[in-house]
Scaffold this active site. Structure first.
Site, PDB file in Angstrom:
ATOM      1  N   ARG A 168       0.886  -1.188   0.000  1.00  0.00           N
ATOM      2  CA  ARG A 168       0.000   0.000   0.000  1.00  0.00           C
ATOM      3  C   ARG A 168       0.911   1.221   0.000  1.00  0.00           C
ATOM      4  O   ARG A 168       1.676   1.432   0.936  1.00  0.00           O
ATOM      5  CB  ARG A 168      -0.892   0.004   1.237  1.00  0.00           C
ATOM      6  CG  ARG A 168      -1.518   1.360   1.508  1.00  0.00           C
ATOM      7  CD  ARG A 168      -2.608   1.320   2.539  1.00  0.00           C
ATOM      8  NE  ARG A 168      -3.793   0.687   2.010  1.00  0.00           N
ATOM      9  CZ  ARG A 168      -5.015   0.830   2.528  1.00  0.00           C
ATOM     10  NH1 ARG A 168      -5.210   1.588   3.583  1.00  0.00           N
ATOM     11  NH2 ARG A 168      -6.042   0.215   2.002  1.00  0.00           N
TER      12      ARG A 168
ATOM     13  N   HIS B 236      -7.377   0.597  -6.290  1.00  0.00           N
ATOM     14  CA  HIS B 236      -7.574  -0.233  -5.087  1.00  0.00           C
ATOM     15  C   HIS B 236      -8.281  -1.522  -5.530  1.00  0.00           C
ATOM     16  O   HIS B 236      -9.458  -1.728  -5.229  1.00  0.00           O
ATOM     17  CB  HIS B 236      -8.391   0.547  -4.058  1.00  0.00           C
ATOM     18  CG  HIS B 236      -8.329  -0.002  -2.667  1.00  0.00           C
ATOM     19  ND1 HIS B 236      -7.548  -1.094  -2.319  1.00  0.00           N
ATOM     20  CD2 HIS B 236      -8.964   0.388  -1.517  1.00  0.00           C
ATOM     21  CE1 HIS B 236      -7.710  -1.339  -1.025  1.00  0.00           C
ATOM     22  NE2 HIS B 236      -8.556  -0.465  -0.524  1.00  0.00           N
TER      23      HIS B 236
ATOM     24  N   GLN C 142     -10.137  -4.001  -2.993  1.00  0.00           N
ATOM     25  CA  GLN C 142     -11.402  -3.476  -2.481  1.00  0.00           C
ATOM     26  C   GLN C 142     -12.523  -3.686  -3.501  1.00  0.00           C
ATOM     27  O   GLN C 142     -13.597  -4.186  -3.152  1.00  0.00           O
ATOM     28  CB  GLN C 142     -11.243  -1.974  -2.170  1.00  0.00           C
ATOM     29  CG  GLN C 142     -12.524  -1.331  -1.691  1.00  0.00           C
ATOM     30  CD  GLN C 142     -12.972  -1.826  -0.324  1.00  0.00           C
ATOM     31  OE1 GLN C 142     -12.210  -1.777   0.627  1.00  0.00           O
ATOM     32  NE2 GLN C 142     -14.193  -2.307  -0.221  1.00  0.00           N
TER      33      GLN C 142
ATOM     34  N   ASP D 133     -17.278   7.096  -1.072  1.00  0.00           N
ATOM     35  CA  ASP D 133     -15.942   6.994  -0.476  1.00  0.00           C
ATOM     36  C   ASP D 133     -15.658   8.335   0.197  1.00  0.00           C
ATOM     37  O   ASP D 133     -16.361   9.325  -0.055  1.00  0.00           O
ATOM     38  CB  ASP D 133     -14.919   6.703  -1.598  1.00  0.00           C
ATOM     39  CG  ASP D 133     -13.494   6.511  -1.095  1.00  0.00           C
ATOM     40  OD1 ASP D 133     -13.300   6.326   0.128  1.00  0.00           O
ATOM     41  OD2 ASP D 133     -12.561   6.537  -1.926  1.00  0.00           O
TER      42      ASP D 133
ATOM     43  N   CYS E  14     -16.467   1.772   0.879  1.00  0.00           N
ATOM     44  CA  CYS E  14     -15.253   0.960   1.090  1.00  0.00           C
ATOM     45  C   CYS E  14     -14.764   1.078   2.526  1.00  0.00           C
ATOM     46  O   CYS E  14     -14.034   0.202   2.987  1.00  0.00           O
ATOM     47  CB  CYS E  14     -14.171   1.366   0.097  1.00  0.00           C
ATOM     48  SG  CYS E  14     -13.796   3.127   0.132  1.00  0.00           S
TER      49      CYS E  14
ATOM     50  N   ARG F  31     -13.527  -8.540   2.196  1.00  0.00           N
ATOM     51  CA  ARG F  31     -12.113  -8.306   1.879  1.00  0.00           C
ATOM     52  C   ARG F  31     -11.294  -9.554   2.219  1.00  0.00           C
ATOM     53  O   ARG F  31     -10.428  -9.968   1.471  1.00  0.00           O
ATOM     54  CB  ARG F  31     -11.570  -7.114   2.687  1.00  0.00           C
ATOM     55  CG  ARG F  31     -12.161  -5.762   2.330  1.00  0.00           C
ATOM     56  CD  ARG F  31     -11.726  -5.294   0.970  1.00  0.00           C
ATOM     57  NE  ARG F  31     -10.287  -5.217   0.813  1.00  0.00           N
ATOM     58  CZ  ARG F  31      -9.509  -4.215   1.225  1.00  0.00           C
ATOM     59  NH1 ARG F  31     -10.051  -3.159   1.797  1.00  0.00           N
ATOM     60  NH2 ARG F  31      -8.188  -4.238   1.034  1.00  0.00           N
TER      61      ARG F  31
HETATM   62  N1  NVA Z   1     -10.001   6.807  -1.506  1.00  0.00           N
HETATM   63  C1  NVA Z   1      -9.631   6.368  -0.179  1.00  0.00           C
HETATM   64  C2  NVA Z   1      -9.845   4.898  -0.038  1.00  0.00           C
HETATM   65  C3  NVA Z   1      -9.578   4.359   1.339  1.00  0.00           C
HETATM   66  C4  NVA Z   1      -9.775   2.882   1.422  1.00  0.00           C
HETATM   67  C5  NVA Z   1      -8.186   6.742   0.096  1.00  0.00           C
HETATM   68  O1  NVA Z   1      -7.338   6.536  -0.779  1.00  0.00           O
HETATM   69  O2  NVA Z   1      -7.904   7.240   1.193  1.00  0.00           O
HETATM   70  N1   CP Z   2     -11.125  -0.022   2.660  1.00  0.00           N
HETATM   71  C1   CP Z   2      -9.843  -0.035   3.081  1.00  0.00           C
HETATM   72  O1   CP Z   2      -8.896  -0.278   2.299  1.00  0.00           O
HETATM   73  O2   CP Z   2      -9.706   0.175   4.409  1.00  0.00           O
HETATM   74  P1   CP Z   2      -8.350   0.452   5.197  1.00  0.00           P
HETATM   75  O3   CP Z   2      -7.810   1.776   4.709  1.00  0.00           O
HETATM   76  O4   CP Z   2      -8.729   0.473   6.644  1.00  0.00           O
HETATM   77  O5   CP Z   2      -7.378  -0.651   4.881  1.00  0.00           O
END
Ligand code: NVA
Ligand code: CP
Length: 306
Positions: free
Chosen positions: A102, A129, A132, A220, A260, A288
């Site tokens: 990540r 992502h 997800q 989101d 998400c 997930r």
């Molecule tokens: N768009 C959000 C998704 C979090 C799972 C982010 O990147 O923070």
């Molecule tokens: N939806 C998601 O990826 O959650 P986290 O940021 O908690 O991993």
């Protein structure tokens, strides 16, 4: 069956069906059937951003499949002090069997896969992502039976990683996706125009029109990780896109709500909608785990039959 997973664009329809069939089996058999395709394997988990669901579900899934998860904070690695991702990849390949990452720049994930020559799973970048949205599609399939022809309305930030991945996922699975956002957060043009699969993607500025006849409404956060400097501008421009009872009432009476997570209650979604019987956000979060176990099994189990 899979070499890794960087984006939904890496998958075909058969891969999608295999992931869903295996996710359903692993979900059903959890805690009753011994299945350890990661026995003896170490999976590094490089995280440059915060996480609850992704970290916990991957660590749990790797453990349940017999492997060893190794959590690494990207900022504490030498890559945080200037070592290249390519050299990091070459070194990691000498120790571990796969990497979950990540991070911010999607190119770092591409480089990690290229130079490690090892399975790499994208656990979120600024651009995509995929884990997800595979869980999202699996959840919709569980609730609706089939994805073909379903209408999904995504309301909010139309150019974030979730919107990008949902566009590819809708195209691949034959869904109809309407993204509703202000002009300033319109969908990425290249992904929007990409010829991929049979689904349809459109953009609609008015969220009330976008949700008409929708089977699912998805939202989101308005401020994705890495966009904190734009918080004030985002909250202002995105406030007409809140998923609240009024918006939900404009959709099909059987509409279900997806997010998400993490949710910023009171911003992109109200408590009333999050906690309503139509909300399936925690089933979505649970999935997930099952979907990521299926992805890892399809990468590491060379004898796998689906
Ligand atoms: N768009 C959000 C998704 C979090 C799972 C982010 O990147 O923070
Ligand atoms: N939806 C998601 O990826 O959650 P986290 O940021 O908690 O991993």
């Amino acid at each position: 069956m899979l070499n890794g997973l960087l984006t939904i664009g890496d998958l075909n329809e058969q891969n999608l069906n295999d992931i869903f069939a295996l996710s359903a089996r692993l979900k059903r058999q959890r805690g009753t059937v011994e299945y350890k395709p990661l026995q003896g394997k170490i999976i590094a988990m490089i995280f440059a951003k915060s996480s609850t669901r992704t970290r916990v579900s991957f660590e749990t899934g790797i453990y349940e499949l017999g492997g060893h998860p190794m959590y690494l904070e990207q900022g504490k690695m030498q890559v945080g002090r200037g070592e290249t991702m390519a050299d990091t990849a070459r070194v990691m390949a000498r120790y571990v069997h796969g990497i979950v990452i990540r991070t911010y720049d999607h190119q770092d994930v591409v480089d990690l896969a290229k130079y490690s020559n090892m399975p790499v799973i994208n656990a979120l970048t600024d651009r995509f992502h995929p884990c997800q949205v595979l869980a999202d599609l699996f959840t919709m399939q569980e609730f609706s039976g089939s994805l073909k022809g379903l209408k999904l309305a995504y309301v909010g930030d139309g150019c974030c990683n979730m919107a990008n991945s949902l566009m590819l996922a809708a195209k691949l699975s034959g869904m109809e996706l309407v993204i509703s956002s202000p002009e300033e957060f319109k969908p990425d043009q290249e992904i929007f125009d990409r010829q991929f699969g049979t689904g349809k993607v459109s953009w609609e500025k008015d969220p009330m029109k976008a949700v008409a006849n929708a089977d699912y409404i998805y939202t989101d956060v308005w401020v994705s990780m890495g966009c904190e400097a734009e918080t004030e501008k985002r909250l202002k421009l995105l406030s007409p896109y809140q998923v609240n009872s009024q918006l939900v009432a404009a959709a099909s009476p059987n509409v279900r709500i997806l997010h998400c997570l993490p949710a910023h209650r009171g911003e992109e979604i109200t408590d009333e909608v999050m906690d309503s019987p139509q909300s399936i956000v925690f089933d979505q979060a649970e999935n997930r785990l099952h979907v990521q176990k299926a992805i890892m099994a399809m990468i590491f189990d060379k004898e796998l039959k689906i």
